[in-house]
Scaffold this motif. Structure first.
Motif, PDB file in Angstrom:
ATOM      1  N   HIS A 179      48.572  68.548  49.481  1.00 56.68           N
ATOM      2  CA  HIS A 179      47.805  67.523  50.193  1.00 56.68           C
ATOM      3  C   HIS A 179      46.301  67.806  50.121  1.00 56.68           C
ATOM      4  O   HIS A 179      45.493  66.906  49.813  1.00 56.68           O
ATOM      5  CB  HIS A 179      48.275  67.482  51.649  1.00 56.68           C
ATOM      6  CG  HIS A 179      47.353  66.777  52.585  1.00 56.68           C
ATOM      7  ND1 HIS A 179      46.938  65.473  52.412  1.00 56.68           N
ATOM      8  CD2 HIS A 179      46.736  67.198  53.718  1.00 56.68           C
ATOM      9  CE1 HIS A 179      46.131  65.121  53.391  1.00 56.68           C
ATOM     10  NE2 HIS A 179      45.991  66.145  54.194  1.00 56.68           N
ATOM     11  N   VAL A 180      45.922  69.052  50.361  1.00 60.36           N
ATOM     12  CA  VAL A 180      44.499  69.404  50.383  1.00 60.36           C
ATOM     13  C   VAL A 180      43.904  69.356  48.982  1.00 60.36           C
ATOM     14  O   VAL A 180      42.814  68.806  48.769  1.00 60.36           O
ATOM     15  CB  VAL A 180      44.290  70.799  51.003  1.00 60.36           C
ATOM     16  CG1 VAL A 180      42.810  71.190  50.929  1.00 60.36           C
ATOM     17  CG2 VAL A 180      44.765  70.813  52.435  1.00 60.36           C
ATOM     18  N   ILE A 193      40.365  70.393  57.138  1.00 63.61           N
ATOM     19  CA  ILE A 193      41.612  70.871  56.551  1.00 63.61           C
ATOM     20  C   ILE A 193      41.363  71.829  55.388  1.00 63.61           C
ATOM     21  O   ILE A 193      42.114  72.777  55.162  1.00 63.61           O
ATOM     22  CB  ILE A 193      42.488  69.671  56.114  1.00 63.61           C
ATOM     23  CG1 ILE A 193      43.912  70.136  55.807  1.00 63.61           C
ATOM     24  CG2 ILE A 193      41.863  68.929  54.941  1.00 63.61           C
ATOM     25  CD1 ILE A 193      44.896  68.996  55.659  1.00 63.61           C
ATOM     26  N   GLU A 194      40.248  71.612  54.652  1.00 66.41           N
ATOM     27  CA  GLU A 194      39.894  72.528  53.561  1.00 66.41           C
ATOM     28  C   GLU A 194      39.553  73.913  54.097  1.00 66.41           C
ATOM     29  O   GLU A 194      39.862  74.929  53.455  1.00 66.41           O
ATOM     30  CB  GLU A 194      38.708  71.971  52.757  1.00 66.41           C
ATOM     31  CG  GLU A 194      38.999  70.691  51.990  1.00 66.41           C
ATOM     32  CD  GLU A 194      38.898  69.445  52.839  1.00 66.41           C
ATOM     33  OE1 GLU A 194      39.219  68.361  52.334  1.00 66.41           O
ATOM     34  OE2 GLU A 194      38.484  69.559  54.024  1.00 66.41           O
ATOM     35  N   GLU A 195      38.928  73.951  55.272  1.00 65.53           N
ATOM     36  CA  GLU A 195      38.603  75.242  55.896  1.00 65.53           C
ATOM     37  C   GLU A 195      39.870  75.983  56.324  1.00 65.53           C
ATOM     38  O   GLU A 195      39.950  77.201  56.210  1.00 65.53           O
ATOM     39  CB  GLU A 195      37.715  75.024  57.126  1.00 65.53           C
ATOM     40  CG  GLU A 195      36.324  74.521  56.839  1.00 65.53           C
ATOM     41  CD  GLU A 195      35.532  74.347  58.126  1.00 65.53           C
ATOM     42  OE1 GLU A 195      34.857  75.300  58.537  1.00 65.53           O
ATOM     43  OE2 GLU A 195      35.634  73.265  58.739  1.00 65.53           O
ATOM     44  N   ILE A 196      40.830  75.217  56.826  1.00 66.40           N
ATOM     45  CA  ILE A 196      42.090  75.837  57.250  1.00 66.40           C
ATOM     46  C   ILE A 196      42.792  76.462  56.052  1.00 66.40           C
ATOM     47  O   ILE A 196      43.260  77.606  56.111  1.00 66.40           O
ATOM     48  CB  ILE A 196      43.013  74.806  57.933  1.00 66.40           C
ATOM     49  CG1 ILE A 196      42.342  74.226  59.173  1.00 66.40           C
ATOM     50  CG2 ILE A 196      44.347  75.456  58.314  1.00 66.40           C
ATOM     51  CD1 ILE A 196      43.105  73.074  59.801  1.00 66.40           C
ATOM     52  N   ALA A 228      41.457  77.435  53.243  1.00 64.80           N
ATOM     53  CA  ALA A 228      40.672  78.592  52.793  1.00 64.80           C
ATOM     54  C   ALA A 228      40.948  79.809  53.669  1.00 64.80           C
ATOM     55  O   ALA A 228      41.064  80.941  53.177  1.00 64.80           O
ATOM     56  CB  ALA A 228      39.187  78.252  52.802  1.00 64.80           C
ATOM     57  N   ASP A 229      41.067  79.587  54.977  1.00 66.66           N
ATOM     58  CA  ASP A 229      41.365  80.678  55.907  1.00 66.66           C
ATOM     59  C   ASP A 229      42.767  81.238  55.653  1.00 66.66           C
ATOM     60  O   ASP A 229      42.973  82.460  55.670  1.00 66.66           O
ATOM     61  CB  ASP A 229      41.254  80.176  57.345  1.00 66.66           C
ATOM     62  CG  ASP A 229      41.440  81.283  58.364  1.00 66.66           C
ATOM     63  OD1 ASP A 229      40.512  82.084  58.539  1.00 66.66           O
ATOM     64  OD2 ASP A 229      42.528  81.350  58.968  1.00 66.66           O
ATOM     65  N   GLN A 230      43.718  80.353  55.427  1.00 65.56           N
ATOM     66  CA  GLN A 230      45.088  80.790  55.125  1.00 65.56           C
ATOM     67  C   GLN A 230      45.132  81.603  53.830  1.00 65.56           C
ATOM     68  O   GLN A 230      45.808  82.630  53.746  1.00 65.56           O
ATOM     69  CB  GLN A 230      46.006  79.580  55.006  1.00 65.56           C
ATOM     70  CG  GLN A 230      46.231  78.838  56.320  1.00 65.56           C
ATOM     71  CD  GLN A 230      47.479  79.273  57.037  1.00 65.56           C
ATOM     72  OE1 GLN A 230      48.589  78.951  56.642  1.00 65.56           O
ATOM     73  NE2 GLN A 230      47.309  80.043  58.096  1.00 65.56           N
ATOM     74  N   LEU A 231      44.415  81.131  52.830  1.00 67.75           N
ATOM     75  CA  LEU A 231      44.365  81.838  51.549  1.00 67.75           C
ATOM     76  C   LEU A 231      43.735  83.215  51.711  1.00 67.75           C
ATOM     77  O   LEU A 231      44.245  84.221  51.189  1.00 67.75           O
ATOM     78  CB  LEU A 231      43.581  81.009  50.533  1.00 67.75           C
ATOM     79  CG  LEU A 231      43.359  81.651  49.161  1.00 67.75           C
ATOM     80  CD1 LEU A 231      44.682  81.960  48.473  1.00 67.75           C
ATOM     81  CD2 LEU A 231      42.493  80.747  48.284  1.00 67.75           C
ATOM     82  N   GLU A 232      42.626  83.280  52.442  1.00 64.41           N
ATOM     83  CA  GLU A 232      41.948  84.565  52.680  1.00 64.41           C
ATOM     84  C   GLU A 232      42.853  85.545  53.432  1.00 64.41           C
ATOM     85  O   GLU A 232      42.932  86.728  53.089  1.00 64.41           O
ATOM     86  CB  GLU A 232      40.662  84.328  53.467  1.00 64.41           C
ATOM     87  CG  GLU A 232      39.842  85.584  53.704  1.00 64.41           C
ATOM     88  CD  GLU A 232      38.592  85.306  54.530  1.00 64.41           C
ATOM     89  OE1 GLU A 232      37.945  86.283  54.952  1.00 64.41           O
ATOM     90  OE2 GLU A 232      38.279  84.127  54.766  1.00 64.41           O
ATOM     91  N   TYR A 239      50.234  80.981  49.350  1.00 61.29           N
ATOM     92  CA  TYR A 239      48.984  80.358  48.907  1.00 61.29           C
ATOM     93  C   TYR A 239      48.315  81.108  47.748  1.00 61.29           C
ATOM     94  O   TYR A 239      47.852  80.476  46.791  1.00 61.29           O
ATOM     95  CB  TYR A 239      48.008  80.214  50.079  1.00 61.29           C
ATOM     96  CG  TYR A 239      48.511  79.295  51.161  1.00 61.29           C
ATOM     97  CD1 TYR A 239      48.742  77.951  50.912  1.00 61.29           C
ATOM     98  CD2 TYR A 239      48.792  79.774  52.443  1.00 61.29           C
ATOM     99  CE1 TYR A 239      49.236  77.102  51.908  1.00 61.29           C
ATOM    100  CE2 TYR A 239      49.280  78.937  53.435  1.00 61.29           C
ATOM    101  CZ  TYR A 239      49.505  77.616  53.168  1.00 61.29           C
ATOM    102  OH  TYR A 239      49.988  76.784  54.139  1.00 61.29           O
ATOM    103  N   PRO A 240      48.253  82.458  47.786  1.00 62.07           N
ATOM    104  CA  PRO A 240      47.689  83.165  46.631  1.00 62.07           C
ATOM    105  C   PRO A 240      48.500  82.948  45.349  1.00 62.07           C
ATOM    106  O   PRO A 240      47.930  83.009  44.250  1.00 62.07           O
ATOM    107  CB  PRO A 240      47.733  84.640  47.065  1.00 62.07           C
ATOM    108  CG  PRO A 240      47.681  84.583  48.557  1.00 62.07           C
ATOM    109  CD  PRO A 240      48.498  83.381  48.917  1.00 62.07           C
TER     110      PRO A 240
END
Length: 264
Positions: free
Chosen positions: A258-259, A12-15, A17-21, A100-101
């Motif tokens: 949550h994350v 979930i942390e990777e998801i 991070a991907d959304q933020l990027e 997210y940003p």
């Protein structure tokens, strides 16, 4: 002997991070590039209305109301597939991505509204173009009746304003989840299935999506003297507001909380 590495699902942390990027990348694009991509998405998503119009024209009166409703819902994903897999910019995908940003304090609220405004303007303008074109080409080729466009518009307009807002909230929530799930998926086939499943749910529920719904109502407005701008504008504003609430709160804010709390 070489053994294949089994790739598991993303954490979930990777998801996140991907959304933020992805969200940050959109902020860093030029306004003209973002607008053109958004305009393209508004045009492409009109193919959902195109296919629904054809299906309604072909099968109205030939099958039960329930069966026709299911057939229309199954036609709904085509425009989303063209937009999402083709990587054009759709407003309802960015209700959460753009937030997210902000939650990470990497961008400002002013930049958020500028991004949303650019994407929404491009989507709506593209939708107006394709809506007007379909109103001409459909009847001219005898593949879509004027009645089909009026029917699609009426099913968006027939509810009280509070119901429309709630419906749009659900649609925005689902679109935010669509964006989240696409970040979790690795293969194109998985992404296609996600798009189809989520958008069929939106179509089956008759939920108010601010871009597809805009095209549906605008086409009805052009063809029916009983539909006017005073019908279009309140519903459109409520659809935008509901989509924003669904994507920003029920997906971006809750997923982010949550994350980040899991890391504490």
């Amino acid at each position: 002997m070489k053994t294949e590495k089994i790739i598991g699902p993303k954490e979930i942390e990777e998801i996140l991070a991907d959304q933020l990027e992805t969200g940050l990348a959109e902020y860093n694009r030029s306004s003209s590039s973002l607008f053109i991509s958004s305009l393209t998405a508004g045009l492409e998503i009109g193919f959902s209305v195109f296919l629904m119009g054809i299906v309604y024209t072909l099968f109205h009166g030939q099958m039960s109301e329930a069966a026709l409703h299911i057939a229309l819902a199954c036609s709904y994903p085509i425009g989303f597939l063209l937009v999402v897999i083709g990587r054009s910019e759709l407003f309802t995908e960015h209700t959460n991505l753009a937030l997210y940003p902000i939650l990470e304090k990497k961008k400002s609220i002013l930049q958020l509204f500028q991004l949303w405004g650019t994407i929404l303007a491009g989507n709506l303008l593209g939708g107006f173009f394709i809506g007007a074109f379909l109103c001409w080409i459909g009847p001219a080729m005898n593949i879509i009746s004027s009645e089909a466009f009026v029917h699609l518009a009426d099913k968006m307009l027939k509810f009280d304003y509070t119901v429309i807002l709630g419906s749009a909230l659900l649609a925005g929530w689902l679109m935010g989840l669509l964006s989240w799930l696409l970040s979790a998926a690795k293969e194109t086939i998985s992404r296609i299935l996600i798009v189809i499943i989520i958008t069929i749910v939106i179509g089956m529920g008759g939920l108010h999506h601010s871009i597809v719904g805009s095209i549906e109502i605008f086409a009805g407005l052009l063809l029916s003297p009983e539909i006017g701008w005073t019908d279009y504008l309140p519903v459109q504003l409520l659809a935008i507001l509901g989509n924003l609430i669904g994507g920003t709160f029920f997906v971006a804010t809750l997923k982010y909380s949550h994350v980040t709390r899991a890391d504490v």
